[in-house]
Motif scaffolding. Structure first.
Motif, PDB file in Angstrom:
ATOM      1  N   ALA A 265       0.706  -1.370   0.434  1.00  0.00           N
ATOM      2  CA  ALA A 265       0.404  -0.094  -0.031  1.00  0.00           C
ATOM      3  C   ALA A 265       0.942   1.378   0.017  1.00  0.00           C
ATOM      4  CB  ALA A 265      -0.784  -0.556   1.320  1.00  0.00           C
ATOM      5  N   VAL A 266       0.754   2.093  -1.367  1.00  0.00           N
ATOM      6  CA  VAL A 266       1.313   3.161  -1.230  1.00  0.00           C
ATOM      7  C   VAL A 266       0.934   4.804  -1.180  1.00  0.00           C
ATOM      8  CG1 VAL A 266       3.059   4.976  -3.011  1.00  0.00           C
ATOM      9  CG2 VAL A 266       3.000   2.346  -2.705  1.00  0.00           C
ATOM     10  N   GLU A 267       1.526   5.317   0.054  1.00  0.00           N
ATOM     11  CA  GLU A 267       0.643   6.404  -0.034  1.00  0.00           C
ATOM     12  C   GLU A 267       1.613   7.883  -0.515  1.00  0.00           C
ATOM     13  OE1 GLU A 267      -2.149   6.561   4.178  1.00  0.00           O
ATOM     14  OE2 GLU A 267      -0.523   4.988   4.176  1.00  0.00           O
ATOM     15  N   THR A 268       0.912   8.940  -1.058  1.00  0.00           N
ATOM     16  CA  THR A 268       2.300   9.703  -1.403  1.00  0.00           C
ATOM     17  C   THR A 268       1.467  10.836  -1.936  1.00  0.00           C
ATOM     18  OG1 THR A 268       3.924  10.285  -2.921  1.00  0.00           O
ATOM     19  CG2 THR A 268       2.509   9.107  -4.056  1.00  0.00           C
ATOM     20  N   TYR A 269       1.910  12.216  -2.758  1.00  0.00           N
ATOM     21  CA  TYR A 269       1.782  13.833  -2.471  1.00  0.00           C
ATOM     22  C   TYR A 269       0.785  13.058  -3.758  1.00  0.00           C
ATOM     23  CZ  TYR A 269       5.771  13.056  -4.533  1.00  0.00           C
ATOM     24  OH  TYR A 269       7.230  13.031  -5.412  1.00  0.00           O
ATOM     25  N   GLY A 319       2.943  -9.749 -11.778  1.00  0.00           N
ATOM     26  CA  GLY A 319       2.413  -9.814 -10.628  1.00  0.00           C
ATOM     27  C   GLY A 319       2.770  -9.555  -9.295  1.00  0.00           C
ATOM     28  N   LEU A 320       3.421  -9.032  -9.266  1.00  0.00           N
ATOM     29  CA  LEU A 320       3.978  -8.055  -7.983  1.00  0.00           C
ATOM     30  C   LEU A 320       3.542  -7.230  -8.807  1.00  0.00           C
ATOM     31  CD1 LEU A 320       8.189  -8.911  -7.323  1.00  0.00           C
ATOM     32  CD2 LEU A 320       5.480  -9.023  -5.685  1.00  0.00           C
ATOM     33  N   ARG A 321       3.957  -5.446  -9.097  1.00  0.00           N
ATOM     34  CA  ARG A 321       2.365  -4.547  -9.303  1.00  0.00           C
ATOM     35  C   ARG A 321       1.113  -4.947  -9.249  1.00  0.00           C
ATOM     36  NH1 ARG A 321       5.194  -4.853 -13.926  1.00  0.00           N
ATOM     37  NH2 ARG A 321       3.444  -5.601 -16.090  1.00  0.00           N
ATOM     38  N   ALA A 322       0.374  -6.183 -10.011  1.00  0.00           N
ATOM     39  CA  ALA A 322      -0.993  -6.277  -9.050  1.00  0.00           C
ATOM     40  C   ALA A 322      -1.072  -6.031  -7.823  1.00  0.00           C
ATOM     41  CB  ALA A 322      -1.495  -7.164  -9.709  1.00  0.00           C
ATOM     42  N   GLN A 323      -0.022  -6.296  -7.292  1.00  0.00           N
ATOM     43  CA  GLN A 323      -0.479  -6.420  -5.346  1.00  0.00           C
ATOM     44  C   GLN A 323       0.131  -5.045  -4.823  1.00  0.00           C
ATOM     45  OE1 GLN A 323       0.783 -10.538  -3.496  1.00  0.00           O
ATOM     46  NE2 GLN A 323       2.017 -10.905  -5.498  1.00  0.00           N
ATOM     47  N   VAL A 324       0.162  -3.913  -5.626  1.00  0.00           N
ATOM     48  CA  VAL A 324       0.528  -2.938  -5.453  1.00  0.00           C
ATOM     49  C   VAL A 324      -0.774  -1.151  -5.567  1.00  0.00           C
ATOM     50  CG1 VAL A 324       2.043  -0.468  -5.605  1.00  0.00           C
ATOM     51  CG2 VAL A 324       2.466  -3.119  -6.172  1.00  0.00           C
ATOM     52  N   THR A 325      -1.239  -1.388  -4.900  1.00  0.00           N
ATOM     53  CA  THR A 325      -2.654   0.075  -4.073  1.00  0.00           C
ATOM     54  C   THR A 325      -1.359   1.207  -4.548  1.00  0.00           C
ATOM     55  OG1 THR A 325      -2.764  -0.228  -2.408  1.00  0.00           O
ATOM     56  CG2 THR A 325      -4.342  -1.713  -3.627  1.00  0.00           C
ATOM     57  N   VAL A 326      -1.878   1.893  -4.433  1.00  0.00           N
ATOM     58  CA  VAL A 326      -1.953   3.330  -4.389  1.00  0.00           C
ATOM     59  C   VAL A 326      -2.880   4.574  -4.203  1.00  0.00           C
ATOM     60  CG1 VAL A 326       0.592   3.265  -6.005  1.00  0.00           C
ATOM     61  CG2 VAL A 326      -1.368   4.080  -7.640  1.00  0.00           C
ATOM     62  N   ALA A 327      -2.577   5.510  -3.147  1.00  0.00           N
ATOM     63  CA  ALA A 327      -3.568   7.108  -2.504  1.00  0.00           C
ATOM     64  C   ALA A 327      -2.899   7.635  -2.711  1.00  0.00           C
ATOM     65  CB  ALA A 327      -3.781   6.070  -1.749  1.00  0.00           C
ATOM     66  N   GLU A 328      -3.663   8.730  -2.316  1.00  0.00           N
ATOM     67  CA  GLU A 328      -2.733  10.314  -2.217  1.00  0.00           C
ATOM     68  C   GLU A 328      -3.582  10.674  -0.582  1.00  0.00           C
ATOM     69  OE1 GLU A 328      -3.859  14.922  -1.949  1.00  0.00           O
ATOM     70  OE2 GLU A 328      -4.982  13.814  -3.144  1.00  0.00           O
ATOM     71  N   ASP A 329      -2.195  11.088   0.365  1.00  0.00           N
ATOM     72  CA  ASP A 329      -2.132  11.258   1.408  1.00  0.00           C
ATOM     73  C   ASP A 329      -2.177  12.790   1.441  1.00  0.00           C
ATOM     74  OD1 ASP A 329      -1.040  12.114   4.582  1.00  0.00           O
ATOM     75  OD2 ASP A 329      -1.487  10.075   4.411  1.00  0.00           O
ATOM     76  N   PRO A 330      -3.808  13.505   2.041  1.00  0.00           N
ATOM     77  CA  PRO A 330      -3.341  14.591   2.475  1.00  0.00           C
ATOM     78  C   PRO A 330      -2.069  15.735   2.917  1.00  0.00           C
ATOM     79  CG  PRO A 330      -5.543  14.083   2.577  1.00  0.00           C
ATOM     80  CD  PRO A 330      -4.731  12.626   2.006  1.00  0.00           C
ATOM     81  N   GLY A 331      -2.123  14.776   3.985  1.00  0.00           N
ATOM     82  CA  GLY A 331      -0.711  15.680   4.752  1.00  0.00           C
ATOM     83  C   GLY A 331       0.368  15.407   4.079  1.00  0.00           C
ATOM     84  N   ILE A 332       0.683  14.364   3.317  1.00  0.00           N
ATOM     85  CA  ILE A 332       1.712  13.960   2.541  1.00  0.00           C
ATOM     86  C   ILE A 332       1.802  15.299   1.611  1.00  0.00           C
ATOM     87  CG2 ILE A 332       4.029  12.681   1.216  1.00  0.00           C
ATOM     88  CD1 ILE A 332       2.503  10.225   2.674  1.00  0.00           C
TER      89      ILE A 332
END
Length: 408
Positions: A265-269, A319-332
């Motif tokens: 799970a990736v959270e970023t700007y 296969g590994l890419r399919a297990q990655v989700t990305v989302a924005e974190d407002p604080g970041i």
């Protein structure tokens, strides 16, 4: 009535460049040479070798191909690929003169770029729009400009500044063309003023100037006080878009601790998502602009080097890419662009390796040069020669010969 912004900036450009800034410029020279070395055997590299007999001009097509060029965070641009070809473009100039030219090119490009806002970045490629200023200041330094000459030349360069982001939607060489255009345009602006041309010093803030045309809320020109802005530039350790680096960095920290486990799970700007949310990359360029692929690279035990973003790697890591989700974190997002951060599986990094808060030094940049030289088909001896010339040498002709060999 206050002075035009360019008139204020050129007083900074006219200062003597200090010994520490020249040494810093040597690190950026080596970093640029690393990017050139690694991109030699690419489509852009072959095009560059066909367009000119001048090695500095051929190198304009190489500096940003691998997405490993240096970057200034708040100006959101890459000075090295533009400034160094301009600084290398006068054969009679000494190494010291070229280092001074680079420091002044970085100063102009970053100082002006930092005044442009998010609206500009949403549509315009800042390395292109601001690159004309960097190349102009660098070549003006080689010529030996007085402040009024800098102001006139920067005014003319800015009057034709441009470069739209639309090329991101296609697998094309427009990004490299932007660099070539910025170098040639900025250099020509300086050359024409040398022969008597004049230019509009209010081209930034004027009623029909760049701020009015390209921004909604322009800011102030950047300054590093008595120092130089080149000291604030970041180096890029990995072969991907800078917006993917925070996620790579956090994933590597987790991997080193033995805690990088799927799902990821990736959270970023927000800008990182705007540029790098690509769950299904098709091309090498796509992969370099994919958060999902970047994290998959690290999860697979790789080092995020050029070979990890090829079509073979894209296929192998599906296969590994399919297990990655990305989302924005407002604080970041709120801390950006002063801080490029990300959170991966709960581990958050506020600043990214290579930024001033977490700097890399000579050892790491030398290692980067060796790695990219090998990727570009150069020998260990050729790499060592580049290190010696860039970091310690005073033989400008030898540096020109090296570029000639690397770009023909």
């Amino acid at each position: 009535m206050s002075d035009p912004l360019l008139a204020i900036l050129v007083r900074t450009l006219a200062r003597p460049v200090g010994k520490s800034e020249r040494q810093r410029a040597r690190l950026h020279l080596l970093d640029w040479l690393a990017c050139v070395a690694g991109a030699r055997d690419t489509e852009a590299g072959h095009l560059g070798s066909a367009i000119s007999s001048q090695p500095w001009e051929r190198a304009t097509y190489l500096g940003n191909v691998l997405e490993m060029d240096d970057v200034h965070r708040t100006a959101l641009l890459h000075p090295g690929p533009v400034v160094w070809p301009a600084a290398m473009s006068m054969a009679s100039a000494s190494i010291e003169q070229r280092l001074d030219a680079a420091a002044r090119g970085y100063e102009a490009m970053i100082a002006i770029g930092a005044a442009f806002d998010a609206h500009h970045y949403a549509h315009w490629h800042p390395t292109a729009t601001m690159g004309v200023f960097g190349a102009c200041a660098a070549f003006g330094s080689l010529i030996g400009f007085a402040p009024i000459e800098y102001a006139n030349a920067l005014g003319n360069a800015g009057s034709v500044a441009g470069g739209l982001w639309h090329m991101r939607h296609d697998d094309v060489l427009t990004k490299q063309w932007h660099i070539y255009h910025a170098v040639r345009t900025g250099r020509d602006a300086a050359l024409h003023v040398h022969y008597g041309a004049t230019g509009p010093q209010g081209v930034l803030e004027g009623p029909q100037g760049l701020f009015a045309a390209m921004t909604e809320t322009p800011g102030d020109l950047a300054s590093n006080g008595d120092g130089w802005l080149i000291d604030q530039v970041s180096f890029k350790p990995w072969a991907a878009c800078r917006h993917a680096h925070p996620a790579i960095d956090a994933a590597m920290e987790l991997r080193q601790a033995g805690k990088l486990e799927a799902p990821f799970a990736v959270e970023t700007y927000a800008d990182a998502l705007a540029f790098c949310d690509r769950p299904d990359p098709k091309t090498e360029l796509d992969a370099k602009f994919s958060l999902q692929h970047a994290v998959a690279v690290v999860a697979d035990g790789r080092s995020a080097e050029p070979q990890d973003f090829t079509e073979d790697a894209i296929s192998a890591l599906a296969g590994l890419r399919a297990q990655v989700t990305v989302a924005e974190d407002p604080g970041i997002t709120a801390r950006y662009p002063a801080h490029f951060g990300a959170r991966v599986n709960g581990l958050e990094l506020v600043d990214t390796l290579g930024d001033p808060e977490r700097p890399v030094g000579e050892k790491e940049i030398v290692a980067k040069l060796h790695s990219l030289a090998k990727w570009g088909g150069l020998t260990e001896a050729q790499a060592e020669r580049a290190v010696s010339l860039a970091l310690h040498g005073d033989d400008a002709a030898a540096l020109d010969s090296l570029l000639e060999e690397w770009t023909r």
